[in-house]
Design an enzyme around this catalytic site. Structure first.
Site, PDB file in Angstrom:
ATOM      1  CB  SER A 275      -0.966  -0.041   1.190  1.00 43.06           C
ATOM      2  OG  SER A 275      -2.024   0.860   1.004  1.00 43.06           O
TER       3      SER A 275
ATOM      4  CG  ASP B 178      -6.782  -2.554  -3.426  1.00 45.02           C
ATOM      5  OD1 ASP B 178      -7.316  -1.813  -2.573  1.00 45.02           O
ATOM      6  OD2 ASP B 178      -5.626  -2.973  -3.322  1.00 45.02           O
TER       7      ASP B 178
ATOM      8  CG  HIS C  43      -5.903  -2.550   0.300  1.00 42.97           C
ATOM      9  ND1 HIS C  43      -5.154  -1.958  -0.690  1.00 42.97           N
ATOM     10  CD2 HIS C  43      -5.343  -2.164   1.471  1.00 42.97           C
ATOM     11  CE1 HIS C  43      -4.198  -1.237  -0.146  1.00 42.97           C
ATOM     12  NE2 HIS C  43      -4.284  -1.347   1.156  1.00 42.97           N
TER      13      HIS C  43
END
Length: 715
Positions: free
Chosen positions: A567, A652, A687
């Site tokens: 991320s 995501d 995610h």
């Protein structure tokens, strides 16, 4: 227990094949042709700066544009290429998966938590991916009540997340959220725990949690924008009514703020939180009066954060108002404005006050000093003390303590050699009781491993903490492989904790290290301030300096240094390979935020507006050019890059799939080396990857097999 023996054998085999610095044969990669993405120039002109983006079209699946199918075809081709290149490690990956899974206690139970007359816990069973959420009334010997059987609920779904469990004050109902897509858009359900009936009151597109009013029939929840996924509204729902008619009790107008609802531990107050990176605003009502209008506790102030805790006779406030590292204030129940706040614990230059947990007779303060967590127990009558932990680098945090009247605080403790441990600490007698320690199936002896805490010197002279762990007997001669991890954003502190998965690295001769770089909050609020906005470059150079330090100290050497981040940590990976490409032999970049400028310019992309205080708004000229100077996608150049494995998820919600996809496509077309570049897209997940407690280990196995292949480790 099911299949314990294979786990034991695998762990034994792993222990026996530690790296003794012998010559390893490199993995023979198949001779396969990598996918080449189509080039379709798109021109961005801003602040007099012209940029041509050849892969902008990859946004079309997200935008439902004309090239939507072409995007899926490209991602599928990349997946096929990865499968081909990693085909020689297939058997090894299967063994790694069994090894990792073999350390997990399949039939297990969490430590029960007492709340409002019941003990609540979850339990897992042999071979099951999910869990059951249970309770017992009054006594742990009482009859078990299964509130939610998530194993059963998840059947037939590739992804399934149940969250936000909230019990009504009369203990008869449960509200919970379900996401079946991995986009963090939850549907709220209410279940009657006496009859088993699921009410028709289904509420879509929420954050997944709800707060009960004292009347047992009114719920407050957070509603999301279906496109941007911003938490925009707090709504009120009455049981038995149509959710489409739910009343909006608060709507956030500032798109840089996250909002949510919560309840004081005493149960007396319901709060609405509006929070940005640099400011907060809290509203409240009496929980017994759900139809009252919410009252502002203290209007938002520029660059002032604050949080509120309710005691019987006053409110406590943790705030950075005139206090960089935060201080503790108090105010009367009926006078909540800032002019009434009185200081209880002042700001300290060397100690960050990060939170407080309230009890009827005590408060427990979460602090950080010299990069380490501290728990400070303070009687409301005056005396106070710290809980002693006794290791050089560790993680300690306050656990679940919903019982306001308790004189025991539960906390969670772990280090890089100590499995996750749950303690109950008597705040009166100072006695601590270990309630549970994570059991590592197959055996684990912490004395076989060494953990250290070192400090690297950054280019500006700042000392950067590094936590590391390795197998005892490691030769510090520069030949050992080392995996360096960091995050470095949002003030999130990456503390040193235990991972049973890491044993598969350590037992094969790897060193595992965490760089506590600026952008986190390990060393205080200034540590965060020095790693965001116009100082973001410090995050990247800190990480590079940590890598160089570990080479200088002979923990590893060039050709054996690897880096991992996800991320915002994936942004870190993208930046450091542009700044110091020859330092790393391999990179693991998970769901990486790498197209910073384009994403921050598009307010239709989920979460963009919430991030302006973290990265800046590129509509501002100075912010634009600074962001452009480090954005990984913008700075790809004709040069050699390290071996890389990049992962993403088609659904995501935090970092959209097209960022890593574009990044990989541009790297393929630009880089001058023949090193490996692989992209894996989970077509069913988002995610966080797979939702089952075992499925995610397949991704871990892939990551490890990639690293091991680069080192010539084949078993």
């Amino acid at each position: 227990m099911k299949k314990i023996l294979p786990g034991l054998l695998l762990l034994s085999a792993a222990l026996s094949c530690t790296n003794k610095n012998e010559k390893m044969e490199p993995y023979k990669w198949p001779d396969a042709k990598a996918p080449i993405a189509d080039i379709k120039p798109f021109t961005r002109i801003l602040h007099g700066d012209t940029v041509v983006d050849n892969y902008y079209w990859m946004i079309d699946y997200f935008k439902k544009g004309p090239d939507s199918t072409k995007v899926v075809d490209y991602l599928s081709a990349e997946n096929k290429y990865l499968d081909t290149m990693m085909s020689g490690s297939k058997a090894f990956r299967e063994d790694l998966f069994k090894e990792l899974k073999g350390r997990i206690k399949e039939k297990d139970e969490s430590v029960p938590v007492f709340n409002n007359g019941y003990y609540y816990y979850s339990k897992t069973e042999d071979g099951k991916q999910y869990y059951k959420y249970c309770r017992k009334k009054g006594d742990l010997n009482a009859k078990e009540e299964v509130l939610l059987d998530v194993d059963e609920m998840a059947k037939g779904h590739p992804y399934y997340s149940a969250t936000g469990f909230s019990i009504s004050p009369d203990n008869k109902l449960i509200a919970y959220g379900v996401d079946k897509v991995s986009r963090r858009q939850y549907t709220l359900y209410i279940k009657n725990l006496e009859t088993g009936e699921i009410f028709k009151d289904q509420i879509d597109n929420t954050e997944g949690d709800a707060v009960w009013a004292a009347d047992n029939k009114t719920l407050f929840y957070t509603s999301k924008n279906p496109v941007t996924l911003l938490s925009e509204k707090i709504k009120k729902h009455k049981l038995g009514t149509d959710a489409k008619q739910d009343v909006i009790v608060y709507e956030e107008k500032d798109k840089s703020n996250y909002i949510g609802a919560g309840k004081s531990k005493s149960g007396k107050y319901i709060f609405i939180y509006s929070s940005a990176t640099l400011s907060d605003e809290i509203r409240m009502i009496d929980a017994s009066k759900p139809d009252d209008a919410f009252k502002v506790f203290q209007p938002r102030m520029k660059d002032v954060k604050y949080d509120v805790v309710a005691l019987d006779d006053k409110f406590l406030i943790v705030t950075n108002w005139n206090a960089t590292n935060f201080r503790l204030m108090e105010t009367p129940l009926n006078q909540t404005g800032r002019e009434n706040w009185k200081e209880v614990i002042p700001n300290r230059k060397d100690v960050l006050l990060s939170g407080v947990d309230e009890f009827k007779d005590y408060i427990v303060l979460a602090e950080r000093k010299n990069g380490l967590a501290q728990l400070r127990v303070r009687s409301l009558n005056g005396p106070e003390h710290y809980i002693d932990f006794g290791e050089p680098t560790y993680t300690a945090r306050i656990g679940s303590n919903p019982d306001y009247n308790s004189k025991t605080v539960r906390y969670i403790y772990t280090s890089m050699t100590t499995p996750i441990s749950t303690y109950d600490y008597d705040m009166v007698t100072k006695e601590k009781v270990l309630k549970k320690q994570q059991e590592i199936i197959g055996g684990y002896n912490k004395e076989d491993y060494v953990t250290e805490r070192l400090f690297a010197t950054a280019k500006d002279g700042t000392k950067i903490p590094i936590s590391l762990v390795y197998k005892k007997g490691l030769k510090k001669d520069g030949t050992a492989p080392l995996l360096l991890y960091a995050y470095g954003s949002y003030g999130s502190s990456m503390d040193a904790g235990f991972s049973s998965n890491n044993l598969s690295l350590l037992n094969r001769g790897f060193v595992y290290a965490i760089a506590h770089i600026r952008g986190g909050q390990e060393m205080g609020r200034y540590w965060y301030d020095d790693g965001k906005l116009m100082k973001k470059m410090n995050t990247f150079t800190d990480f590079i300096d940590c890598g160089k330090f570990l080479i200088d100290q002979k923990f590893t050497g060039k050709g054996h240094l690897y880096a991992q981040g996800g991320s915002a940590g994936g942004l870190l990976m993208g930046a450091v390979i542009n700044l110091a490409p020859d330092l790393w032999n391999g990179i693991l970049a998970h769901v990486p935020f790498v197209d910073v400028v384009n994403t921050m310019l598009d307010e239709s992309i989920p979460l963009t507006t919430n991030e302006f205080d973290e990265w800046g708004n590129p509509k501002d000229k100075e912010a634009y050019f600074y962001m452009k100077s480090y954005s990984p996608y913008e700075n790809i150049d004709k040069k050699d890059y390290p071996n890389m494995l990049v992962t993403t998820g088609l659904h995501d919600s935090q970092v959209q799939y097209f960022e890593p996809a574009k990044w990989v496509a541009k790297l393929r077309a630009t880089k001058t080396d023949k090193h490996l570049l692989l992209l894996k897209t989970d077509m069913d997940f988002g995610h966080g990857g797979a939702s089952g407690r075992f499925d995610y280990l397949k991704d871990v196995s892939l990551n490890y097999a990639f690293l091991f292949s680069l080192e010539g480790i084949t078993k």
